[in-house]
Each structure stands twice: as structure tokens, then as C-alpha cells.
Design a protein around this motif. Structure first.
Motif, PDB file in Angstrom:
ATOM      1  N   ASP A  45      36.931  28.942  44.527  1.00 35.15           N
ATOM      2  CA  ASP A  45      36.184  28.505  45.719  1.00 35.15           C
ATOM      3  C   ASP A  45      36.368  29.493  46.872  1.00 35.15           C
ATOM      4  O   ASP A  45      37.125  30.456  46.757  1.00 35.15           O
ATOM      5  CB  ASP A  45      36.573  27.070  46.124  1.00 35.15           C
ATOM      6  CG  ASP A  45      38.029  26.933  46.540  1.00 35.15           C
ATOM      7  OD1 ASP A  45      38.548  25.800  46.495  1.00 35.15           O
ATOM      8  OD2 ASP A  45      38.659  27.939  46.927  1.00 35.15           O
ATOM      9  N   ARG A  46      35.682  29.247  47.979  1.00 33.63           N
ATOM     10  CA  ARG A  46      35.718  30.230  49.071  1.00 33.63           C
ATOM     11  C   ARG A  46      37.060  30.316  49.782  1.00 33.63           C
ATOM     12  O   ARG A  46      37.305  31.227  50.557  1.00 33.63           O
ATOM     13  CB  ARG A  46      34.574  30.019  50.076  1.00 33.63           C
ATOM     14  CG  ARG A  46      34.400  28.631  50.604  1.00 33.63           C
ATOM     15  CD  ARG A  46      33.132  28.515  51.440  1.00 33.63           C
ATOM     16  NE  ARG A  46      31.980  28.162  50.649  1.00 33.63           N
ATOM     17  CZ  ARG A  46      30.760  28.641  50.838  1.00 33.63           C
ATOM     18  NH1 ARG A  46      30.535  29.513  51.781  1.00 33.63           N
ATOM     19  NH2 ARG A  46      29.759  28.244  50.103  1.00 33.63           N
ATOM     20  N   GLU A  47      37.958  29.351  49.504  1.00 33.86           N
ATOM     21  CA  GLU A  47      39.314  29.440  50.062  1.00 33.86           C
ATOM     22  C   GLU A  47      40.254  30.226  49.153  1.00 33.86           C
ATOM     23  O   GLU A  47      41.436  30.381  49.450  1.00 33.86           O
ATOM     24  CB  GLU A  47      39.901  28.035  50.280  1.00 33.86           C
ATOM     25  CG  GLU A  47      39.394  27.339  51.554  1.00 33.86           C
ATOM     26  CD  GLU A  47      38.067  26.647  51.341  1.00 33.86           C
ATOM     27  OE1 GLU A  47      37.937  25.978  50.291  1.00 33.86           O
ATOM     28  OE2 GLU A  47      37.172  26.789  52.186  1.00 33.86           O
ATOM     29  N   GLY A  48      39.751  30.690  48.023  1.00 33.96           N
ATOM     30  CA  GLY A  48      40.578  31.475  47.110  1.00 33.96           C
ATOM     31  C   GLY A  48      41.372  30.644  46.130  1.00 33.96           C
ATOM     32  O   GLY A  48      42.303  31.142  45.497  1.00 33.96           O
TER      33      GLY A  48
ATOM     34  N   ASP B 101      46.294  28.980  43.762  1.00 35.36           N
ATOM     35  CA  ASP B 101      45.620  30.166  44.303  1.00 35.36           C
ATOM     36  C   ASP B 101      45.263  31.118  43.174  1.00 35.36           C
ATOM     37  O   ASP B 101      46.058  31.331  42.256  1.00 35.36           O
ATOM     38  CB  ASP B 101      46.539  30.891  45.299  1.00 35.36           C
ATOM     39  CG  ASP B 101      46.600  30.172  46.644  1.00 35.36           C
ATOM     40  OD1 ASP B 101      47.591  30.355  47.370  1.00 35.36           O
ATOM     41  OD2 ASP B 101      45.659  29.421  46.945  1.00 35.36           O
ATOM     42  N   ASP B 104      45.172  37.803  42.934  1.00 34.19           N
ATOM     43  CA  ASP B 104      44.301  38.873  43.394  1.00 34.19           C
ATOM     44  C   ASP B 104      44.362  40.064  42.433  1.00 34.19           C
ATOM     45  O   ASP B 104      45.324  40.225  41.695  1.00 34.19           O
ATOM     46  CB  ASP B 104      44.742  39.314  44.796  1.00 34.19           C
ATOM     47  CG  ASP B 104      43.683  40.134  45.510  1.00 34.19           C
ATOM     48  OD1 ASP B 104      44.011  40.741  46.544  1.00 34.19           O
ATOM     49  OD2 ASP B 104      42.526  40.181  45.034  1.00 34.19           O
ATOM     50  N   SER B 118      40.177  39.359  46.662  1.00 29.49           N
ATOM     51  CA  SER B 118      40.421  38.646  47.925  1.00 29.49           C
ATOM     52  C   SER B 118      39.388  38.966  48.995  1.00 29.49           C
ATOM     53  O   SER B 118      39.290  38.262  49.999  1.00 29.49           O
ATOM     54  CB  SER B 118      41.828  38.949  48.434  1.00 29.49           C
ATOM     55  OG  SER B 118      42.039  40.341  48.466  1.00 29.49           O
ATOM     56  N   SER B 119      38.560  40.013  48.782  1.00 23.83           N
ATOM     57  CA  SER B 119      37.537  40.350  49.777  1.00 23.83           C
ATOM     58  C   SER B 119      36.422  39.306  49.816  1.00 23.83           C
ATOM     59  O   SER B 119      35.628  39.276  50.750  1.00 23.83           O
ATOM     60  CB  SER B 119      36.942  41.733  49.467  1.00 23.83           C
ATOM     61  OG  SER B 119      36.240  41.709  48.240  1.00 23.83           O
ATOM     62  N   LYS B 121      37.052  36.107  49.888  1.00 22.18           N
ATOM     63  CA  LYS B 121      37.572  34.886  50.519  1.00 22.18           C
ATOM     64  C   LYS B 121      36.791  34.599  51.793  1.00 22.18           C
ATOM     65  O   LYS B 121      36.587  35.482  52.618  1.00 22.18           O
ATOM     66  CB  LYS B 121      39.061  35.072  50.841  1.00 22.18           C
ATOM     67  CG  LYS B 121      39.842  33.764  50.865  1.00 22.18           C
ATOM     68  CD  LYS B 121      41.257  33.955  51.353  1.00 22.18           C
ATOM     69  CE  LYS B 121      42.248  34.051  50.223  1.00 22.18           C
ATOM     70  NZ  LYS B 121      43.616  33.710  50.638  1.00 22.18           N
ATOM     71  N   GLY B 122      36.336  33.363  51.938  1.00 24.22           N
ATOM     72  CA  GLY B 122      35.584  32.974  53.124  1.00 24.22           C
ATOM     73  C   GLY B 122      34.094  33.230  52.987  1.00 24.22           C
ATOM     74  O   GLY B 122      33.282  32.664  53.707  1.00 24.22           O
ATOM     75  N   LYS B 123      33.730  34.109  52.040  1.00 27.35           N
ATOM     76  CA  LYS B 123      32.309  34.468  51.908  1.00 27.35           C
ATOM     77  C   LYS B 123      31.590  33.537  50.931  1.00 27.35           C
ATOM     78  O   LYS B 123      30.428  33.198  51.127  1.00 27.35           O
ATOM     79  CB  LYS B 123      32.185  35.911  51.413  1.00 27.35           C
ATOM     80  CG  LYS B 123      32.589  36.930  52.450  1.00 27.35           C
ATOM     81  CD  LYS B 123      32.240  38.344  52.001  1.00 27.35           C
ATOM     82  CE  LYS B 123      32.875  39.357  52.935  1.00 27.35           C
ATOM     83  NZ  LYS B 123      33.116  40.644  52.266  1.00 27.35           N
TER      84      LYS B 123
END
Lengths: 78, 135
Positions: A45-48, B101, B104, B118-119, B121-123
Motif C-alpha cells: 500500500d502507499r504507506e509501504g 513493512d 526496500d 521506497s520512492s 511511498k506516499g505516491k
């Protein structure tokens, strides 16, 4: 091949087994004496965080794309 | 006497047919997901073929029952051993689990550009497909 087919995603070649080892998917294939990956689909997901994953239990097992898309849609469609 | 021999031979031929159909049809039905993962109909046919062949040989030892029976046993055991033993992958190695988690990594893509997981993340969500390219 990628120029002809214009793939909309990244194709990564994990020769150093970096991702394969990080996800615990290394399989020493006995017949060819090679280290390869277990067939797997991992949705992040977008939180990793890992939202869903499927690791095959037989060599010929590959996930049904419809099932994978169903899982992806859970994260994309609000 | 002839009746017994003919009956035994029939069991043997049926057993061989079941084993052959059970084993070979798997590779034609491999496109059907539930057949591919479970091999259930094929397993049933292959086991039935085994049983018929054993019954045939037990009833009367003829060239047909022993010949067809041996072939049927080889086909069934070969198929069952392949799908249920040789084709199995280890299931006990999991470093990651749902909710944890995602580890990476940084690997080059098809254009030579390094992609860092990890790039994203948030996208947006990321789907990793570990594509095993052969059996």
C-alpha cells in the motif's frame, strides 16, 4: 522487446537476488541447479506496508490476473 | 477360463486408458486455474487407473494384464509423483507477512535506471510480481 510492447511498468532484473532474498523467496531449483524466485505477487500500500501477498506452492502455479486486480482495486478504489 | 482372461484383460485396458487420460489431459487442462493448482480430476483418473490395473493383474496374469498394467502403473505413478511431489515448492520460508513493512530494494529497470521501492511511498500502491520464468 520493451520498445515494441511499450510496457507501462518497470521490469527489474534481480541478478544479485536482492529483492528475492529480502522477501524470503529464494528457491534453489534442483534440476537446473539455479537460485531463482518462488512465483509470488506482493501488493504494497502507499504507506509501504504489505497489503496482500500470494506465494505459489507449485512450480506451475501463477495467480489468476482477475484475482490480483481484485486485490489491487481494494487499495485504489475508495 | 477364457472368460476370466478376457475380463482381466478388460480391467487392464481400462486401467491403462484411465492412467493415460488422467496424466496426459492435465497438460491440456493446465490453463484452468483450479485444475492447475489441485490436479483433482487428473489425480482421480490416475488413481482409478492404478486400482484397475492392480485388480487386473490380481485376477489373472496374462501378457495383457502385466504389460498394460505395468505401463499404467508407470504412467500413474509418474504423473502423481510429478505433480504432487516434484512440482511442489517449499512453503515454510516467509520473511514477510501481510501488515509488515515491505523490505526496500534498489534494482535497475529495463532502461538501466535504478528503481528504489521506497520512492513509491506516499505516491500509490505497488504490485511486485516475482516472475519465475520457467518450471
Amino acid at each position: 522487446m520493451y520498445k515494441k510492447n511499450e510496457l507501462p511498468f518497470d521490469v527489474l532484473c534481480d541478478v544479485r537476488l536482492e529483492a528475492i532474498n529480502a522477501y524470503g523467496l529464494k528457491h534453489h531449483e534442483p534440476f537446473h541447479n539455479l537460485d531463482v524466485s518462488l512465483p509470488a505477487n506482493i501488493l504494497i500500500d502507499r504507506e509501504g506496508r504489505i497489503a496482500w501477498m500470494h506465494v505459489a506452492t507449485m512450480v506451475q502455479d501463477r495467480m489468476d490476473p482477475a484475482e490480483v486486480l481484485k486485490q489491487v482495486n481494494k487499495l485504489v478504489i475508495p | 477360463m477364457n472368460e476370466t482372461r478376457n475380463r482381466a484383460n478388460l480391467w487392464a485396458w481400462v486401467g491403462l486408458a484411465l492412467s493415460a487420460v488422467g496424466g496426459i489431459s492435465y497438460f491440456f487442462l493446465i490453463g484452468v486455474p483450479w485444475v492447475r493448482s489441485t490436479a483433482l480430476p487428473n489425480t482421480i483418473l490416475a488413481v482409478a487407473g492404478l486400482v484397475f490395473s492392480v485388480i487386473a493383474i490380481a485376477r489373472k496374469r496374462t501378457w495383457v494384464t502385466v504389460g498394460a498394467g505395468t505401463l499404467s502403473l508407470l504412467l500413474s505413478i509418474g504423473f502423481l509423483g510429478s505433480v504432487h511431489v516434484l512440482m511442489r515448492l517449499p512453503t515454510d520460508q516467509h520473511i514477510v507477512a501481510v501488515g509488515r513493512d515491505a523490505p526496500d530494494f534498489a534494482i535497475s529497470n529495463q532502461f538501466g535506471r535504478t528503481v528504489q521501492l521506497s520512492s513509491f511511498k506516499g505516491k500509490g500502491p505497488v504490485l511486485l510480481v516475482f516472475y519465475r520464468g520457467f518450471w
